[in-house]
Design an enzyme around this catalytic site. Structure first.
Site, PDB file in Angstrom:
ATOM      1  N   ILE A   1     -15.040  27.870  11.559  1.00 17.65           N
ATOM      2  CA  ILE A   1     -14.954  27.795  10.097  1.00 17.65           C
ATOM      3  C   ILE A   1     -14.921  26.353   9.623  1.00 17.65           C
ATOM      4  O   ILE A   1     -14.513  26.066   8.504  1.00 17.65           O
ATOM      5  CB  ILE A   1     -13.728  28.575   9.571  1.00 17.65           C
ATOM      6  CG1 ILE A   1     -12.429  28.024  10.190  1.00 17.65           C
ATOM      7  CG2 ILE A   1     -13.868  30.046   9.877  1.00 17.65           C
ATOM      8  CD1 ILE A   1     -11.169  28.606   9.590  1.00 17.65           C
TER       9      ILE A   1
ATOM     10  N   THR B   1     -13.709  24.006  11.928  1.00 16.69           N
ATOM     11  CA  THR B   1     -12.663  23.451  12.769  1.00 16.69           C
ATOM     12  C   THR B   1     -13.224  22.693  13.968  1.00 16.69           C
ATOM     13  O   THR B   1     -12.496  21.964  14.634  1.00 16.69           O
ATOM     14  CB  THR B   1     -11.773  24.591  13.274  1.00 16.69           C
ATOM     15  OG1 THR B   1     -12.644  25.667  13.674  1.00 16.69           O
ATOM     16  CG2 THR B   1     -10.876  25.095  12.184  1.00 16.69           C
TER      17      THR B   1
ATOM     18  N   ILE C   1      -6.355  16.475  22.998  1.00 13.60           N
ATOM     19  CA  ILE C   1      -7.358  16.585  21.936  1.00 13.60           C
ATOM     20  C   ILE C   1      -8.739  16.662  22.579  1.00 13.60           C
ATOM     21  O   ILE C   1      -9.121  15.792  23.367  1.00 13.60           O
ATOM     22  CB  ILE C   1      -7.266  15.377  20.981  1.00 13.60           C
ATOM     23  CG1 ILE C   1      -5.859  15.273  20.371  1.00 13.60           C
ATOM     24  CG2 ILE C   1      -8.323  15.464  19.884  1.00 13.60           C
ATOM     25  CD1 ILE C   1      -5.393  16.470  19.587  1.00 13.60           C
TER      26      ILE C   1
ATOM     27  N   ASN D   1     -11.897  17.256  20.803  1.00 14.89           N
ATOM     28  CA  ASN D   1     -12.878  16.480  20.023  1.00 14.89           C
ATOM     29  C   ASN D   1     -12.095  15.623  19.055  1.00 14.89           C
ATOM     30  O   ASN D   1     -11.584  16.149  18.067  1.00 14.89           O
ATOM     31  CB  ASN D   1     -13.775  17.316  19.100  1.00 14.89           C
ATOM     32  CG  ASN D   1     -14.023  18.688  19.600  1.00 14.89           C
ATOM     33  OD1 ASN D   1     -14.488  18.866  20.704  1.00 14.89           O
ATOM     34  ND2 ASN D   1     -13.719  19.679  18.774  1.00 14.89           N
TER      35      ASN D   1
ATOM     36  N   LYS E   1     -12.848  13.332  16.746  1.00 18.22           N
ATOM     37  CA  LYS E   1     -13.287  13.162  15.355  1.00 18.22           C
ATOM     38  C   LYS E   1     -13.066  14.428  14.514  1.00 18.22           C
ATOM     39  O   LYS E   1     -12.421  14.370  13.470  1.00 18.22           O
ATOM     40  CB  LYS E   1     -14.749  12.720  15.337  1.00 18.22           C
ATOM     41  CG  LYS E   1     -14.985  11.598  14.352  1.00 18.22           C
ATOM     42  CD  LYS E   1     -16.434  11.233  14.293  1.00 18.22           C
ATOM     43  CE  LYS E   1     -16.671   9.874  14.910  1.00 18.22           C
ATOM     44  NZ  LYS E   1     -18.051   9.415  14.622  1.00 18.22           N
TER      45      LYS E   1
ATOM     46  N   GLN F   1      -9.840  17.553  10.675  1.00 15.02           N
ATOM     47  CA  GLN F   1      -9.094  18.763  10.319  1.00 15.02           C
ATOM     48  C   GLN F   1      -7.692  18.407   9.818  1.00 15.02           C
ATOM     49  O   GLN F   1      -7.219  18.949   8.818  1.00 15.02           O
ATOM     50  CB  GLN F   1      -8.999  19.689  11.531  1.00 15.02           C
ATOM     51  CG  GLN F   1      -8.599  21.088  11.131  1.00 15.02           C
ATOM     52  CD  GLN F   1      -8.391  21.993  12.332  1.00 15.02           C
ATOM     53  OE1 GLN F   1      -8.492  21.580  13.474  1.00 15.02           O
ATOM     54  NE2 GLN F   1      -8.110  23.240  12.067  1.00 15.02           N
TER      55      GLN F   1
ATOM     56  N   LYS G   1      -2.930  22.343  22.328  1.00 17.66           N
ATOM     57  CA  LYS G   1      -2.151  23.204  21.440  1.00 17.66           C
ATOM     58  C   LYS G   1      -2.869  23.246  20.083  1.00 17.66           C
ATOM     59  O   LYS G   1      -3.843  22.535  19.889  1.00 17.66           O
ATOM     60  CB  LYS G   1      -0.745  22.639  21.281  1.00 17.66           C
ATOM     61  CG  LYS G   1      -0.062  22.349  22.628  1.00 17.66           C
ATOM     62  CD  LYS G   1       1.420  22.051  22.505  1.00 17.66           C
ATOM     63  CE  LYS G   1       1.728  20.623  22.135  1.00 17.66           C
ATOM     64  NZ  LYS G   1       3.172  20.281  22.243  1.00 17.66           N
TER      65      LYS G   1
ATOM     66  N   GLY H   1      -4.397  23.216  13.308  1.00 16.73           N
ATOM     67  CA  GLY H   1      -4.792  23.521  11.934  1.00 16.73           C
ATOM     68  C   GLY H   1      -3.657  23.552  10.937  1.00 16.73           C
ATOM     69  O   GLY H   1      -3.806  23.144   9.790  1.00 16.73           O
ATOM     70  N   GLU H   2      -2.502  24.030  11.349  1.00 15.76           N
ATOM     71  CA  GLU H   2      -1.403  24.218  10.392  1.00 15.76           C
ATOM     72  C   GLU H   2      -0.542  22.959  10.246  1.00 15.76           C
ATOM     73  O   GLU H   2      -0.127  22.621   9.136  1.00 15.76           O
ATOM     74  CB  GLU H   2      -0.500  25.401  10.790  1.00 15.76           C
ATOM     75  CG  GLU H   2      -1.186  26.576  11.474  1.00 15.76           C
ATOM     76  CD  GLU H   2      -2.149  27.356  10.613  1.00 15.76           C
ATOM     77  OE1 GLU H   2      -1.899  27.509   9.412  1.00 15.76           O
ATOM     78  OE2 GLU H   2      -3.182  27.812  11.152  1.00 15.76           O
TER      79      GLU H   2
END
Lengths: 738, 195
Positions: free
Chosen positions: A465, A467, A627, A629, A631, A636, A699, A702-703
Site C-alpha cells: 500500500i 509501504t 531495516i 529498505n 529509503k 514511511q 520488526k 508503520g505505527e
C-alpha cells in the site's frame, strides 16, 4: 500493468522501488483503472436523515434518464445468502447489511445504487432519486453523551489504587481528541465482474486480498477459490482498507443483478461516512510519582464513539500496559454508540490516542518535579520485560532512540522553564514523547520462481500500500539468492498468489519476509538437486552455499563449480523451477515479548498574536529491528510523522448535532497536513536486528512513526508558551484561549 | 357618496381581476412544474477536437464530462488520478497549454483547440522526464496515487521558478495533497531538478 514493469526494468535506478516506474509514469493500475470490456458505472444515493426507516424510494424519474440500466435498493436487489436472515447478518460480521434493511442508522448510509452506461449518466440519475422516511430520534453528540455511559474494567488491575493515592506528586487531567478520517488519496473503488454463475472477479482497493476473498465467498456462498481479488496498486490505506465495506458488497451485488461488470468508486464526501475513521475520544489520566520521580501508579480511563449497529473498541488503554513499569495500574474503558458510520483502525489505532494522554501527563509531571522529561521517562520505562506478560523483551532500544534523538535536536538547548525563548511574536519550545507498538507476526506464504529466461519472480498475495513490501521482497530475494536485482521481478496483491495476511498493524514485512527467505532456501535446494546430476559437488550442498547469478549457479563462492542455466534446464522437465514456503511465528512467542518503538522530538514556534503553531523541526528515531529498505522505511516513518502533525494541529471531524451531518465532508472541510504544514522530517533508525522475531530480524514500523508525534508537539507548545493544551487538534483558537 | 361607491366598485373590480390573474398563472406554474418533474432532459454530446500528449483527438463527449473523466473513462489514460473531484487535492493535475490545471474542474467542452499533457506524455518515449527520474531517486512517493499530479505540478513549479527555497517549494506544492506524507522526497526531487 504488472507491479514490476518488464519493458522499462533496465532503466530503473538501483536505489528506486521495484514499482517506481509504474508509479511515476502513471502506468500502474489502481482498482478503478483496469480496462474491463462492457463495464458499467454505479453511483450511490445516500440517506438524508441520520435515523429512521425508509417509507418509500422514488426511482421512476431516474429510470427514465439516459443510459440507466438498473437501480438497486432495498426492494430491488439480488439474493445474498449471507444476508438471508437476522442471524446470518449478525454472523457475517460485515456491519451494515446494505439493501437488506430499510433502517437508517446514520446520515450518508447507502439507500440506492444507480447503474448506468456512463459515469455522467449514473451521477445525473442518482440526483433524481428521492426518498420518504419515518424519522426517528438520533444522537451524534459524543461530548454530551459519554458522561452517561459507565466505564468498565479494561484488563486486569495491577496492584491497588489505595497503595499510591497519597503519592507526593499527582497529575490528574482529561484529554479529548476529535474524530479523524483516514482519507487515503485513492478513494475506495471496486470493479466487480461475475464470470459464470458462482465465480466473481474483483479489482479492489483493499489492504488484504485474502480477507476480501473470505468475506465475499461467505456472503455469496461460493467457494473461496471462486473469488479472485486483484489489488496490485493500492493508493494508500492507513487502516480504511482493512475491512470490507458496503461499497464492495454493492459492486458485487450490482454486477450480479445487471449481469455485467460494474465499477463503483466512492466520492470523496462518501469517504467520510462509509469506510471508517478514528473515533472521537475522551480520556482521563491520574498519574502519581514519589519524590524520586518513580511512578507509583496510574489510572487510565477512556471512551470513544462507535456506531449504533456495530461495536468497535479500539482499546485506547492498551498502551498504558505496554511502555512503563507501573506496579499499580487501573485501566477502564467504554464505547459510546452514535448515529455515525462504524469507526475502524486508523494508523496506530488505540495506542496513538492513549499515548497522547499518557505522554502529555508525564510531560506535565516532569515540570512538577522540575526534572528533564527524558530522564523521567528513562527512570520508568519497562526496558527489560514486558510489564503486562512479564516476558523479557526480545529487543527493546527505546533508550537508544531517546539518546540519539536528543543529540540530533540539540535537546541541551531546551529551557526547563516554559515561555523563555521568543523571536519577535513567536514563542519557541522543545517537546518530546515516545511511542510503542507490539511487533506482531502472522502466517504468510511466498513463492519464488526461476523461469527459462533466467528471471526470478517472487510472489505473494500480500498488497503493497506504499509501504515498500514489493521492494523488500526484491531485496530479500537478492540477498538470499545472490541474483542481481534487475533480474528479480515481484508479483503481489492477487488472491491467486500464495496467501498472506492483510497489510496492516505493522506486521506486513515481519510476517512475509520469513516466507520469502524460506522460499529462497527451498529454491536453492531444488537447484542443487538438479545441479548434482551435472556436478557431484552439489550433492550435499547446503542452501547457504549456493549462489545464483544472471547466467547460472555456483557453489560456495562466485563462479566456483559454475553451472549455466542452459545446462541446468537440460536436467529439468518442468517449464519453471518453483519453491513455495509458509512462515509463521512459533515457540519464540512463548519465550519473548516483541515491540517496536520510536522517540519523537520537535521544535515548534507559536505565534503569540494569532495562535498559529508551526513545527520547525521534527526528529524521529525508530527501533524497527533490521531495516530492509532504508529509503522507503524512512519515507514511511516521516510520512507517519506528517500524519502526527495533522493529528496534533488540524485534523478534526465534527458532527452537526442538530442535523446529524458531518461537517468535514470534503478536503476543504477536513484538513490534513499539506506540504507546507510539515518541515523536512528527520528520521533515523537504530537498525539492530531482533534475533528472535523472524529470519531477517525486522520488526514493524508503520505505527510507531505516528504514535508519540502529537504528544511531542503538544509538549513543545507547553514549553514554548506555558499553555498545557489537552484537546486535539490544537487549532489557533485553542492556543489563544488556553 | 358616489365617489365612495365608485371607489368601492372600482376596488372590487380591480381586486377581482387580480385574483383571476393570480389564479391563472399559479395553475400554469403548477402544470409547468408537473411537466418539468416528469421530463428528464436527455444526455447531450458535443464534438470536441483537442491535442493530448501530442496526439490529435476528436471526441464526442457528454457535455457534463470533465477532462478527468474523459481521460480516465473514455481514453484509458488512467495516469491522471481522481482524488476528490472537487479541485481540493491536486491528484488530477495536467498541463493545458503548458499551465498546470485541475482536470476535475475542467469540462471537456471547454477544450477545443487546446493542448493537454498528462503524465503519460511527460517521458520522451522510454526516456523518463528528469522530474520522473528525480521522484524515483528521492523516493518522492509511497502509494503512488498522488504522484502523477505531484510530478505535473512539480514540473510546472520549476518552470514557474518557485524553487528558491524549501519553504517556497513547499508553499507552491501545497495544492497537491499526499496522505502518505512523502513530502520530504517530493521537495528533494524538485530541488534536484531545479538545480
Amino acid at each position: 500493468m504488472e507491479f514490476f514493469d518488464n519493458e522499462l526494468s533496465t532503466l530503473m535506478p538501483a536505489e528506486g522501488r521495484v514499482e517506481a516506474i509504474a508509479k511515476v509514469t502513471g502506468k500502474g493500475k489502481y482498482a478503478a483503472e483496469y480496462t474491463v470490456p462492457g463495464v458499467c458505472y454505479a453511483v450511490l444515493v445516500t440517506s438524508s436523515i441520520p435515523a429512521g426507516t425508509i417509507k418509500a424510494i422514488q426511482v421512476d424519474k431516474a429510470k427514465r434518464a439516459t443510459g440507466v440500466i438498473d437501480i438497486l435498493y432495498h426492494q430491488n436487489k439480488p439474493v445474498v445468502p449471507g444476508f438471508a436472515d437476522e442471524t446470518k447478518i449478525r454472523e457475517s460480521r460485515v456491519g451494515l447489511p446494505v439493501f437488506y434493511t430499510d433502517k437508517i442508522y446514520f446520515k450518508g448510509q447507502p439507500i440506492a445504487l444507480v447503474v448506468a452506461e456512463s459515469l455522467e449518466e449514473a451521477t445525473y440519475a442518482a440526483s433524481l432519486i428521492t426518498a420518504d422516511y419515518t424519522a426517528e430520534v438520533f444522537n451524534v453528540d459524543f461530548v454530551k453523551t459519554h458522561p452517561s455511559i459507565p466505564l468498565k474494567a479494561a484488563g486486569k488491575e495491577r496492584g491497588t489504587v489505595d497503595e499510591w493515592s497519597n503519592a507526593i506528586h499527582i497529575v490528574e487531567a482529561e484529554y479529548t481528541i476529535k474524530e479523524e478520517v483516514h482519507n487515503p488519496m485513492e478513494m475506495h473503488a471496486t470493479i466487480a465482474e461475475w464470470v459464470g454463475d458462482n465465480k466473481v472477479k474483483l479489482y479492489e482497493k483493499t489492504q488484504g486480498v485474502n480477507s476480501v476473498q473470505r468475506v465475499i465467498s461467505g456472503l455469496f456462498s461460493i467457494p473461496r477459490e471462486n473469488v479472485e481479488v486483484i489489488s496490485e496498486f493500492v493508493g494508500g490505506g492507513f487502516g480504511s482498507g482493512l475491512r470490507v465495506w458496503s461499497n464492495t458488497l454493492m459492486a458485487v451485488m450490482a454486477s450480479l443483478q445487471v449481469k455485467r461488470p460494474v465499477k463503483l468508486m466512492l466520492t470523496r464526501p462518501q469517504m467520510f461516512s462509509l469506510v471508517g475513521y478514528r473515533p472521537e475520544s475522551w480520556q482521563k489520566i491520574k498519574l502519581g510519582a514519589d519524590s524520586s520521580g518513580k511512578f507509583s501508579g496510574m489510572i487510565h480511563q477512556a471512551k470513544h464513539t462507535t456506531s449504533v449497529f456495530e461495536n468497535f473498541n479500539e482499546n485506547i488503554t492498551r498502551i498504558a500496559r505496554l511502555v512503563y513499569d507501573f506496579k499499580n495500574l487501573k485501566t477502564e474503558s467504554a464505547i459510546v454508540p452514535l448515529n455515525l458510520g462504524t469507526p475502524t483502525w486508523m494508523r496506530g489505532p488505540g495506542d496513538c490516542t492513549g499515548d497522547f494522554a499518557i505522554e502529555s501527563a508525564i510531560d506535565e509531571l516532569s515540570y512538577k518535579l522540575n526534572e528533564d522529561p527524558i530522564a523521567l521517562r528513562l527512570k520508568n520505562i519497562a526496558l527489560k520485560n514486558d510489564p503486562e506478560s512479564g516476558k523479557p523483551w526480545s529487543t527493546h532500544f527505546i533508550d537508544e532512540c531517546l539518546e540519539q534523538g536528543a543529540t540530533k535536536i540539540n535537546w541541551k538547548n531546551r529551557k526547563q522553564t516554559p515561555g523563555q525563548v521568543t523571536e519577535g511574536d513567536w514563542q519557541i519550545g522543545y517537546g518530546m514523547a515516545i511511542g510503542m507498538w507490539t511487533s506482531g507476526r502472522t502466517q504468510a506464504s511466498a513463492s519464488i520462481v526461476l523461469d527459462k529466461s533466467g528471471t526470478i519472480i517472487v510472489r505473494t498475495a500480500m498488497t503493497d500500500i506504499g509501504t515498500g513490501t514489493g521492494t523488500a521482497m526484491q531485496n530479500l530475494a537478492h540477498e538470499s539468492l545472490g541474483m542481481p536485482k534487475n533480474k528479480i521481478k515481484v508479483e503481489l496483491g492477487n488472491s491467486n498468489l500464495p496467501p498472506a495476511p492483510s497489510q496492516g498493524g505493522s506486521t506486513g514485512l515481519a510476517s512475509l519476509g520469513g516466507a520469502v527467505m524460506d522460499a529462497a532456501t527451498l529454491l536453492k535446494q531444488k537447484l542443487a538437486t538438479y545441479a548434482a546430476a551435472i556436478n557431484a559437488q552439489y550433492k550435499d550442498a547446503a542452501a547457504a552455499d549456493i549462489l545464483l547469478s544472471e547466467n547460472g549457479i555456483s557453489y560456495k563462492q562466485a563462479n566456483a563449480q559454475f553451472i549455466s542455466y542452459a545446462d541446468l534446464w537440460k536436467k529439468v522437465d518442468e517449464p519453471t523451477i518453483e519453491a513455495e514456503a509458509t512462515s509463521a511465528p512459533g515457540e519464540e512467542r512463548q519465550q519473548f515479548a516483541f515491540c517496536s518503538s520510536a522517540a519523537h522530538f520537535c521544535i515548534v514556534r507559536v505565534h503569540s498574536k494569532t495562535g498559529k503553531v508551526k513545527v520547525d523541526r521534527m526528529v524521529c528515531v525508530a527501533d524497527g529491528g533490521k531495516i530492509i529498505n532504508e529509503k522507503p522505511a524512512a519515507n514511511q516513518v516521516s510520512g507517519a510523522a506528517v500524519g502526527g502533525i495533522g493529528m496534533a494541529l488540524m485534523e478534526e471531524q465534527q458532527a452537526d448535532v442538530k442535523f446529524g451531518s458531518l461537517l468535514g465532508n470534503d478536503l476543504a472541510g477536513y484538513h490534513f497536513a499539506v506540504n507546507a504544514d510539515a518541515p523536512i522530517i528527520e528520521v533515523s533508525f537504530i537498525d539492530k536486528p531482533d534475533p528472535n522475531i523472524n529470519q531477517m530480524g525486522s520488526k514493524g514500523l508503520g505505527e510507531v512513526g505516528i504514535i508519540g508525534c502529537a504528544a511531542a508537539i503538544a509538549n513543545a507548545i507547553y514549553n514554548a508558551t506555558g499553555k498545557r493544551l489537552r484537546n486535539l487538534p490544537i487549532t489557533p483558537d485553542k492556543v489563544l484561549l488556553g | 357618496m358616489n365617489e365612495q361607491t365608485l371607489s368601492r366598485r372600482f376596488f372590487l373590480k380591480v381586486s377581482g381581476a387580480f385574483v383571476a390573474l393570480a389564479a391563472v398563472p399559479s395553475t400554469v406554474h403548477a402544470f409547468y412544474q408537473d411537466v418539468k418533474s416528469f421530463l428528464v432532459p436527455p444526455k447531450e454530446t458535443l464534438p470536441t477536437t483537442l491535442t493530448i500528449n501530442k496526439q490529435p483527438y476528436k471526441v464526442t463527449a457528454d457535455t457534463r464530462s470533465t477532462l478527468l473523466d474523459l481521460l480516465r473513462e473514455e481514453l484509458q489514460l488512467t495516469g491522471t488520478k481522481k482524488g476528490c473531484d472537487h479541485g481540493q487535492c491536486g491528484a488530477c493535475t495536467v498541463h493545458v497549454d503548458g499551465q498546470r490545471v485541475l482536470s476535475c474542474l475542467t469540462l471537456t467542452a471547454m477544450l477545443p483547440g487546446k493542448t493537454v499533457t498528462t503524465i503519460e506524455g511527460l517521458a520522451d518515449g522510454e526516456k523518463l522526464h528528469p522530474m520522473q527520474q528525480a521522484f524515483i531517486e528521492c523516493d518522492g512517493f509511497q502509494c503512488g496515487y498522488c504522484t502523477p499530479g505531484q510530478i505535473m505540478s512539480a514540473v510546472a513549479c520549476v518552470n514557474e521558478g518557485h524553487t528558491k527555497s524549501v519553504a517556497e517549494i513547499k508553499e507552491f506544492m501545497s495544492g497537491n495533497l499526499c496522505r502518505c506524507g512523502a513530502y520530504n522526497g517530493i521537495v528533494e526531487a524538485i530541488q534536484k531538478v531545479a538545480k
